[in-house]
Design an enzyme around this catalytic site. Structure first.
Site, PDB file in Angstrom:
ATOM      1  N   LYS A  22      36.311  46.811  41.794  1.00  0.00           N
ATOM      2  CA  LYS A  22      37.673  47.127  42.274  1.00  0.00           C
ATOM      3  C   LYS A  22      38.680  46.974  41.130  1.00  0.00           C
ATOM      4  CE  LYS A  22      39.943  43.644  44.271  1.00  0.00           C
ATOM      5  NZ  LYS A  22      41.268  43.278  43.698  1.00  0.00           N
ATOM      6  N   ASN A  23      38.519  45.911  40.334  1.00  0.00           N
ATOM      7  CA  ASN A  23      39.518  45.607  39.304  1.00  0.00           C
ATOM      8  C   ASN A  23      39.395  46.465  38.052  1.00  0.00           C
ATOM      9  OD1 ASN A  23      40.580  43.822  41.071  1.00  0.00           O
ATOM     10  ND2 ASN A  23      39.836  41.974  40.032  1.00  0.00           N
ATOM     11  N   ARG A  93      49.513  44.183  44.970  1.00  0.00           N
ATOM     12  CA  ARG A  93      50.325  43.945  43.772  1.00  0.00           C
ATOM     13  C   ARG A  93      49.825  44.764  42.576  1.00  0.00           C
ATOM     14  NH1 ARG A  93      51.886  39.682  42.677  1.00  0.00           N
ATOM     15  NH2 ARG A  93      51.742  39.754  40.432  1.00  0.00           N
ATOM     16  N   CYS A 117      52.050  35.661  46.321  1.00  0.00           N
ATOM     17  CA  CYS A 117      50.997  35.882  47.330  1.00  0.00           C
ATOM     18  C   CYS A 117      50.339  34.532  47.582  1.00  0.00           C
ATOM     19  CB  CYS A 117      49.994  36.916  46.855  1.00  0.00           C
ATOM     20  SG  CYS A 117      48.993  36.279  45.518  1.00  0.00           S
ATOM     21  N   ARG A 122      52.755  34.706  40.738  1.00  0.00           N
ATOM     22  CA  ARG A 122      52.254  35.929  40.100  1.00  0.00           C
ATOM     23  C   ARG A 122      53.378  36.867  39.648  1.00  0.00           C
ATOM     24  NH1 ARG A 122      47.226  38.147  43.137  1.00  0.00           N
ATOM     25  NH2 ARG A 122      46.740  38.952  41.050  1.00  0.00           N
ATOM     26  N   ASP A 309      38.058  34.288  39.857  1.00  0.00           N
ATOM     27  CA  ASP A 309      37.664  35.028  41.072  1.00  0.00           C
ATOM     28  C   ASP A 309      36.320  34.570  41.623  1.00  0.00           C
ATOM     29  OD1 ASP A 309      39.117  38.233  40.072  1.00  0.00           O
ATOM     30  OD2 ASP A 309      39.988  36.360  40.783  1.00  0.00           O
ATOM     31  N   ILE A 331      44.103  29.170  36.201  1.00  0.00           N
ATOM     32  CA  ILE A 331      44.764  30.480  36.162  1.00  0.00           C
ATOM     33  C   ILE A 331      45.870  30.588  37.207  1.00  0.00           C
ATOM     34  CG2 ILE A 331      44.421  32.985  36.309  1.00  0.00           C
ATOM     35  CD1 ILE A 331      42.932  31.744  33.933  1.00  0.00           C
ATOM     36  N   ARG A 401      39.489  44.138  51.326  1.00  0.00           N
ATOM     37  CA  ARG A 401      40.237  44.651  50.163  1.00  0.00           C
ATOM     38  C   ARG A 401      39.331  44.782  48.949  1.00  0.00           C
ATOM     39  NH1 ARG A 401      45.556  41.695  48.767  1.00  0.00           N
ATOM     40  NH2 ARG A 401      45.257  43.252  47.142  1.00  0.00           N
TER      41      ARG A 401
HETATM   42  C1  EPZ Z   1      43.941  40.210  37.703  1.00  0.00           C
HETATM   43  O1  EPZ Z   1      45.165  39.868  38.320  1.00  0.00           O
HETATM   44  C2  EPZ Z   1      42.956  40.493  38.826  1.00  0.00           C
HETATM   45  N1  EPZ Z   1      43.455  41.624  39.634  1.00  0.00           N
HETATM   46  C3  EPZ Z   1      42.816  39.242  39.707  1.00  0.00           C
HETATM   47  O2  EPZ Z   1      41.837  39.523  40.696  1.00  0.00           O
HETATM   48  C4  EPZ Z   1      42.309  38.107  38.826  1.00  0.00           C
HETATM   49  O3  EPZ Z   1      42.215  36.925  39.602  1.00  0.00           O
HETATM   50  C5  EPZ Z   1      43.292  37.881  37.662  1.00  0.00           C
HETATM   51  O4  EPZ Z   1      43.449  39.108  36.919  1.00  0.00           O
HETATM   52  C6  EPZ Z   1      42.815  36.810  36.698  1.00  0.00           C
HETATM   53  O5  EPZ Z   1      41.563  37.159  36.192  1.00  0.00           O
HETATM   54  C7  EPZ Z   1      43.276  42.882  39.157  1.00  0.00           C
HETATM   55  O6  EPZ Z   1      42.738  43.098  38.088  1.00  0.00           O
HETATM   56  C8  EPZ Z   1      43.771  43.992  40.021  1.00  0.00           C
HETATM   57  P1  EPZ Z   1      46.933  37.925  35.406  1.00  0.00           P
HETATM   58  P2  EPZ Z   1      46.517  39.813  37.439  1.00  0.00           P
HETATM   59  O7  EPZ Z   1      48.114  38.752  35.045  1.00  0.00           O
HETATM   60  O8  EPZ Z   1      46.441  40.762  36.316  1.00  0.00           O
HETATM   61  C9  EPZ Z   1      50.403  34.724  35.058  1.00  0.00           C
HETATM   62  C10 EPZ Z   1      40.958  39.574  42.861  1.00  0.00           C
HETATM   63  O9  EPZ Z   1      40.581  38.643  43.558  1.00  0.00           O
HETATM   64  N2  EPZ Z   1      51.277  35.850  34.713  1.00  0.00           N
HETATM   65  O10 EPZ Z   1      45.744  37.932  34.502  1.00  0.00           O
HETATM   66  O11 EPZ Z   1      47.657  39.917  38.392  1.00  0.00           O
HETATM   67  C11 EPZ Z   1      49.868  34.798  36.480  1.00  0.00           C
HETATM   68  O12 EPZ Z   1      50.799  34.253  37.399  1.00  0.00           O
HETATM   69  C12 EPZ Z   1      42.246  39.461  42.081  1.00  0.00           C
HETATM   70  O13 EPZ Z   1      40.330  40.633  42.665  1.00  0.00           O
HETATM   71  C13 EPZ Z   1      52.599  35.608  34.388  1.00  0.00           C
HETATM   72  O14 EPZ Z   1      53.052  34.466  34.385  1.00  0.00           O
HETATM   73  O15 EPZ Z   1      46.449  38.338  36.868  1.00  0.00           O
HETATM   74  C14 EPZ Z   1      48.605  33.980  36.395  1.00  0.00           C
HETATM   75  O16 EPZ Z   1      48.920  32.616  36.481  1.00  0.00           O
HETATM   76  C15 EPZ Z   1      42.992  38.194  42.435  1.00  0.00           C
HETATM   77  N3  EPZ Z   1      53.405  36.662  34.078  1.00  0.00           N
HETATM   78  C16 EPZ Z   1      48.087  34.285  34.970  1.00  0.00           C
HETATM   79  O17 EPZ Z   1      49.224  34.770  34.238  1.00  0.00           O
HETATM   80  C17 EPZ Z   1      52.945  37.949  34.066  1.00  0.00           C
HETATM   81  O18 EPZ Z   1      53.734  38.879  33.746  1.00  0.00           O
HETATM   82  C18 EPZ Z   1      46.992  35.339  34.922  1.00  0.00           C
HETATM   83  O19 EPZ Z   1      47.429  36.431  35.677  1.00  0.00           O
HETATM   84  C19 EPZ Z   1      51.595  38.185  34.410  1.00  0.00           C
HETATM   85  C20 EPZ Z   1      50.775  37.114  34.714  1.00  0.00           C
END
Ligand code: EPZ
Length: 436
Positions: A22-23, A93, A117, A122, A309, A331, A401
């Protein structure tokens, strides 16, 4: 809302086929916005988030053909609306992945700010700051992010992410493909899904180098063309099924997976006593070892470390292991929602801030529990498979999802599981849900 009814105790035995990731599918679908030509994607998982992303693409004016259930032919030749509306973004998102491509190709975009969420706030501040570095004007208006590029388009820049962000890296990689000049992304995410997106972008005529390493360089080009691409297997679904075999003392042949993307997951599960054999480049054999499961500490970190994940699924496994495990989630700030539901089933877990201490083995008793997010749902299903009696899991739209027909796949390998349809639940393609 649909529920799962599971009667525990059956060993999970047989063979299961892993769906596309999915990702990886989500950013690859968004990448089709970058060109007026057709992008054909194969091996898309049949899950709710893919349907939501398809709706977003059609809402902005793209044309999506589905010659087969897991193939989408996307043509963004007639995009009129450069916007991802609130009702879609709150559902998913990852809609924010439309931002970079829209600004890069059309010079403007309006994307609803994704709210927080279940697993955390996030924010997308890193995405926005990076776009500004490329010359975009970014401002908030009535809950939307509005981004506009300079008259003659985005400009290549040196971008250094303070935090590793998967979709942040993907958004900027896509935006940079059409920028004037070269963009370098430092502290980039290294996930296999980032590599898969880069492979698609290069097939479309982009010049992306270094995906999968901490530094990615993108040389902007005039325009991108169509391409055909097959999405990589889902490494998180793979890990989830390995745990299903181990926790029920069964044995699974896991096909159509990619063991190379699961190195740390496999390594950690072997460490706690799961026997995993790499049969070939796309097949694993998993079973619980003769000496049973033993406790081990875990810290989630960005790829190639153990993925967040898989944290919930690992926690359920550790409820059945001998000894005390300490799980540290680095994370997301609120990703232990499953712990309280597992405790209601008899798990012995103590949660403090970013750590969960799990004492095992604990006898799990079936109960009525509630899913809170995608991966927490999976951990409750795993607990139900091993619990005494019947477990009823509410709000399984979360699991829909990201897992394709998980109850069907589990039933085919011996699980006593059924979906209890709620009369008011809309069919898979329409029910809006909160975002992840
Ligand atoms: C991706 O989310 C995945 N989703 C998530 O999978 C996964 O858990 C996550 O990466 C971490 O591996 C998709 O790829 C669609 P991040 P993403 O930006 O990109 C902070 C699932 O279960 N952050 O890597 O949204 C954030 O809050 C989902 O399939 C900021 O602070 O995650 C988090 O603490 C859940 N500012 C950390 O960084 C930003 O602008 C990592 O988030 C962006 C992120």
């Amino acid at each position: 809302m649909d529920k799962f009814r599971i009667r525990g105790g059956n060993p999970i035995k047989g063979r299961v086929s892993i769906s596309g990731a999915k990702n990886s599918a989500l950013p690859c679908m968004a990448a089709a916005i970058l060109t007026p030509e057709t992008v054909t994607l194969h091996n898309l998982p049949y899950v709710r988030d893919i349907i939501t992303m398809r709706r977003l693409l059609e809402d902005i004016g793209a044309h999506v053909l589905t010659p087969e259930l897991r193939t989408h032919k996307i043509s963004a030749a007639n995009v009129e609306l450069m916007a991802a509306p609130y009702e879609l973004v709150k559902t998913m998102r990852a809609s924010v992945l439309a931002l970079g491509p829209l600004v890069a190709r059309f010079g403007k975009a309006r994307v609803s700010l994704p709210g927080g969420c279940a697993i955390g706030a996030r924010p997308i501040d890193l995405h926005l700051a990076a776009l500004e570095k490329m010359g975009a004007e970014v401002f908030l208006e009535a809950g939307d992010v509005v981004a506009r590029s300079p008259e003659d388009g985005l400009v290549g820049a040196e971008i250094s992410f303070d935090k590793i962000s998967v979709t942040g890296t993907e958004n900027l990689m896509m935006a940079a493909t059409l920028a004037r000049g070269t963009t370098t992304i430092h502290n980039a995410a290294r996930e296999p899904e980032v590599r898969d997106l880069a492979e698609l972008l290069n097939k479309m005529g982009a010049r992306v180098r270094g995906a999968g390493t901490p530094t990615i360089q993108i040389e902007g080009v005039e325009g991108l063309g169509g391409a055909e691409h097959t999405i990589i297997p889902d490494r998180i679904e793979t890990g989830t099924f390995i745990v299903a075999a181990a926790i029920t003392k069964g044995e699974l042949e896991i096909r159509d997976c990619n063991p190379e993307h699961c190195n740390r997951i496999i390594g950690k599960l072997r460490e706690v006593g799961v026997e995993i054999e790499e049969v070939n480049q796309s097949t694993l054999q998993a079973r619980c070892g003769a000496r049973g499961l033993h406790a081990s500490d875990l810290m989630t970190e960005p790829y190639p470390a153990f993925p967040t994940d898989m944290q919930a699924q690992f926690m359920t496994l550790m409820t059945q292991a001998n000894g005390r495990s300490t799980i540290t989630e680095t994370i997301f700030e609120n990703r232990f929602m499953h712990a309280s539901e597992l405790q209601r089933m008899g798990a012995r877990i103590q949660v403090t801030h970013d750590k969960a201490i799990v004492d095992g083995p604990a006898k799990l008793i079936g109960a009525r529990v509630q899913a809170s997010d995608l991966r927490a749902s999976a951990s409750l299903v795993l607990a139900g498979l091993v619990a005494d009696g019947e477990t009823l899991i509410d709000r399984v739209y979360h699991i829909d999802r990201g897992y394709e027909k998980i109850e069907t796949k589990l039933k085919e390998v011996g699980a006593d599981i059924e979906r209890v349809r709620d009369s008011v639940t809309a069919p898979l393609s329409t029910q809006p849900q909160e975002s992840l």
